[in-house]
Design an enzyme around this catalytic site. Structure first.
Site, PDB file in Angstrom:
ATOM      1  N   SER A 176       0.841  -1.198   0.000  1.00  0.00           N
ATOM      2  CA  SER A 176       0.000   0.000   0.000  1.00  0.00           C
ATOM      3  C   SER A 176       0.869   1.238   0.000  1.00  0.00           C
ATOM      4  O   SER A 176       2.012   1.222   0.491  1.00  0.00           O
ATOM      5  CB  SER A 176      -0.908   0.012   1.233  1.00  0.00           C
ATOM      6  OG  SER A 176      -1.581   1.251   1.362  1.00  0.00           O
ATOM      7  N   TYR A 193      -2.961  -0.574  10.357  1.00  0.00           N
ATOM      8  CA  TYR A 193      -2.930  -0.900   8.925  1.00  0.00           C
ATOM      9  C   TYR A 193      -1.606  -0.475   8.303  1.00  0.00           C
ATOM     10  O   TYR A 193      -0.960  -1.248   7.592  1.00  0.00           O
ATOM     11  CB  TYR A 193      -4.100  -0.198   8.228  1.00  0.00           C
ATOM     12  CG  TYR A 193      -4.176  -0.449   6.741  1.00  0.00           C
ATOM     13  CD1 TYR A 193      -4.730  -1.616   6.232  1.00  0.00           C
ATOM     14  CD2 TYR A 193      -3.708   0.506   5.832  1.00  0.00           C
ATOM     15  CE1 TYR A 193      -4.807  -1.834   4.855  1.00  0.00           C
ATOM     16  CE2 TYR A 193      -3.779   0.303   4.462  1.00  0.00           C
ATOM     17  CZ  TYR A 193      -4.335  -0.874   3.980  1.00  0.00           C
ATOM     18  OH  TYR A 193      -4.417  -1.090   2.626  1.00  0.00           O
TER      19      TYR A 193
END
Length: 675
Positions: free
Chosen positions: A552, A565
């Site tokens: 990501s 996250y």
């Protein structure tokens, strides 16, 4: 004309639907009739016959070759003789009528030169048992009398067509013929009569074998198959090794079969001797090679011992195949295509078959099952006596067969590659699976949602293209089971996409240990477990491979309310570097993709992450994709297919020297530039 074609297609579908009648893409059917010539306006006699490479069970009108019967039969006058009969296949093109249609097959002459309006040519196991029996001619007479005549082996071609026409004229009472070492041809005045004669001959041969055959044609049982779970576990342990061996000359896809037919054959005392004789019907050994590789150890030996023996047997097989080529080749023979086995038989376990794609591998296995049935029938009523090795070579290295292979389309970039995509049931994972399959890969769709995974696999084309497995990537046992299913489905594993993920948006103070552990278990720990299990298979195969992490932008960029996250994604990003450094010696490349804001189709965003991020940024949830796009340099929204394109770029042929790379797919987020 239309009625004749419809009847021919209906007959073909009925015959081709039952593997006892003929194998996949085997045999051909034909009909003769008249149609109006658009040039002269007069009636012209035509032959409609299944074209080269078609399958009876799925035959369509476009799969028929349409020829002028008068021109086809006129070729008899210019036939140069058996030494030059291959030239006649090119001459068929000058007999074609109209536009479109399939290329005529080598059996076209047999259909056109026989007088009856309808002709079937099939490869039924029960009939080939007669055709490969040492006293097949006598057995044919005993079973059929004058109704079915015997034709000695002759390679398919124009001369066989002439022979068949002469035999039919000499035996006006005959309804068909058994072609030695080959199959069955029947004829009739109507489509239904011809079909009935074909089916009746097949049933009569099977009934004769049942009535007169020995009950134990393969001899006594020398060892029983392993129990089901143990058998499949051993098959999964051997599969990567076998695929690596079978891919020595060129990469192959595998198929595993442990049907009762296969296990019964491999339990018998005579299976080594019979397997060594090889298959007989040309359709069989073109798919299976002249003989299989057979492990000569009992089922319960240690796996390591079996692997060592398989490596030695494979080396011997390659030497023997090269010697077979050398002693049979002539000045016109095409180059040797490869010396690896297409069929590997493991007593107590089953059969592995190999090909350029899953369908080819599966069909090769089906053809060897046909061969087992043929051997059983021939040994029950006589002695199995296949055609000589030299004749097998003439078929396998036939110039016409080589020309057919050369006409095959160029393989897609990921052909023969086997991929497993975690989180493949939706979003980025689904788009990635779709792209990999479109580029030629076989894909295992792994997802916690079993239905979503199964739906994607079905959409991609089913088990010849994709299969599904339900897996929780936090469960080490479940991951190992998923990898086993992958190697049993396609023979091995070449490409992993670590995509499974979730996200819960919370500030540091609101992030409890459970939220932290969940995200790290799924993404950091889960990716590690999947990569480790896949790397073991890739190393055993010895074919290299690719491991891709869908990380990501948040692995680089520090955003608000995102500690769990972002930290998990940073862990994944560094795994890329660590594994690239460690696995390079095995030719396993490890790379990653850093997407950002892939909202459309995302399971993560749909499950609450979208609402949470929208609240953080103060925008309506339905406008979140637009919001993310406007904060990028390109002002463009990132979609799942953009991430999938990056995965393909990293795993395709163009970046074969790249490892340890993370590619941003974020439409340009300056704060996430790699430094």
């Amino acid at each position: 004309m239309t009625d004749a074609i419809h009847q021919l297609l209906d007959r073909s579908h009925e015959l081709g639907a039952d593997p006892r009648n003929t194998n996949y893409a085997g045999g051909n059917t034909s009909a003769k009739g008249s149609a109006t010539d658009p040039v002269t306006g007069k009636d012209v006699e035509l032959l409609w016959v299944k074209g080269s490479g078609g399958d009876l069970g799925t035959l369509k009108r476009a799969g028929l070759a349409v020829l002028r019967l008068d021109r086809l039969r006129a070729l008899v006058e210019v036939y140069p003789g058996i030494d030059r009969e291959d030239e006649m296949v090119a001459a068929f093109d000058y007999c074609l009528h109209g536009k479109g249609g399939a290329a005529p097959s080598i059996d076209t002459a047999m259909h056109g030169l026989l007088d009856p309006p309808h002709v079937d040519h099939l490869h039924p196991d029960s009939i080939i048992a007669f055709a490969t029996a040492a006293d097949g001619e006598k057995l044919t007479r005993d079973c059929f009398g004058d109704r079915i005549v015997w034709v000695p082996w002759r390679r398919p071609g124009f001369q066989l067509g002439l022979d068949m026409a002469a035999i039919a004229k000499a035996h006006p009472e005959a309804e068909g013929a058994i072609l030695g070492g080959h199959g069955l041809t029947t004829w009739g005045a109507t489509s239904d009569e011809t079909k009935d004669r074909s089916l009746d001959a097949i049933r009569a041969a099977a009934a004769y074998i049942d009535k007169h055959g020995r009950p134990d044609p393969f001899g006594r049982v020398i060892h029983d198959p392993l129990p089901d779970l143990e058998r499949r576990a051993r098959a999964a342990a051997l599969a990567p090794i076998l695929r690596g061996l079978a891919s020595t000359d060129r990469p192959q896809v595998g198929h595993f079969t442990d049907s009762d037919v296969v296990l019964d054959f491999l339990s018998s005392e005579r299976h080594p001797a019979l397997a060594a004789l090889g298959t007989s019907c040309p359709d069989h050994f073109l798919r299976t090679k002249v003989r299989p590789l057979v492990l000569d150890l009992p089922p319960n030996v240690p796996v390591a011992e079996a692997i060592d023996r398989l490596r030695a047997l494979h080396s011997d097989y390659r030497e023997e195949y090269a010697a077979y080529y050398e002693r049979n080749k002539d000045g016109d023979s095409p180059p040797m295509r490869g010396a690896d086995p297409a069929i590997v038989l493991i007593p107590g376990v089953g059969m592995f078959s190999y090909g350029k794609d899953k369908q080819t591998a599966r069909v090769a296995g089906e053809f060897y099952v046909n061969a087992i049935n043929v051997m059983r029938g021939a040994e029950a009523i006589s002695t199995y006596a296949p055609i000589p090795e030299s004749e097998k070579f003439r078929i396998e290295y036939w110039a016409l067969e080589e020309a057919k292979l050369q006409r095959m389309p160029k393989p897609k970039p990921l052909a023969t590659r086997i991929a497993l995509v975690t989180g493949g049931g939706s979003g980025i994972g689904k788009a990635t699976a779709e792209r990999l399959a479109a580029e030629g890969a076989n894909v295992v769709i792994a997802d916690l949602n079993a239905k979503a995974a199964a739906d994607v696999a079905a959409e991609l084309g089913g088990p010849d293209v994709a299969v599904s497995v339900a897996v929780d990537v936090t469960d080490e046992v479940a991951i190992e089971a998923a990898i086993r299913e992958a190697v049993l489905a396609f023979g091995g594993l070449d490409l992993i996409v670590n995509n499974a993920g979730l996200s819960i948006s919370k500030s540091l103070l609101d992030t409890d240990a459970g939220v932290w552990d969940l995200q790290h278990n799924v993404m950091a720990r889960g990716s590690f477990l999947v990569a480790r299990a896949a790397a073991r298979v890739m190393i055993e195969q010895g074919l290299g491979g690719d491991i891709i992490y869908i990380a990501s932008k948040n692995a680089i960029f520090a955003g608000p309310n995102n500690v769990a996250y972002g930290a998990a994604k940073a862990d994944q990003a560094h795994q890329v570097r660590l594994l690239a450094a460690e696995l390079g010696e095995h030719q396993i490349r490890v790379n990653g993709v850093n997407p950002d804001a892939v909202v459309r189709g995302s399971g993560i965003f749909a499950s609450g992450w979208g609402a949470q991020r929208a609240a953080v940024y103060g925008v309506p949830e339905e406008k979140l994709g637009e919001y993310y796009a406007q904060r990028t340099l390109l002002k463009r929204e990132v979609l799942p297919e953009h991430v999938a394109a990056a995965v393909f770029a990293l795993t395709g042929p163009e970046l074969s020297r790249t490892t340890g790379l993370l590619i941003p797919v974020d439409a340009g987020v300056a704060a996430a530039f790699l430094r």
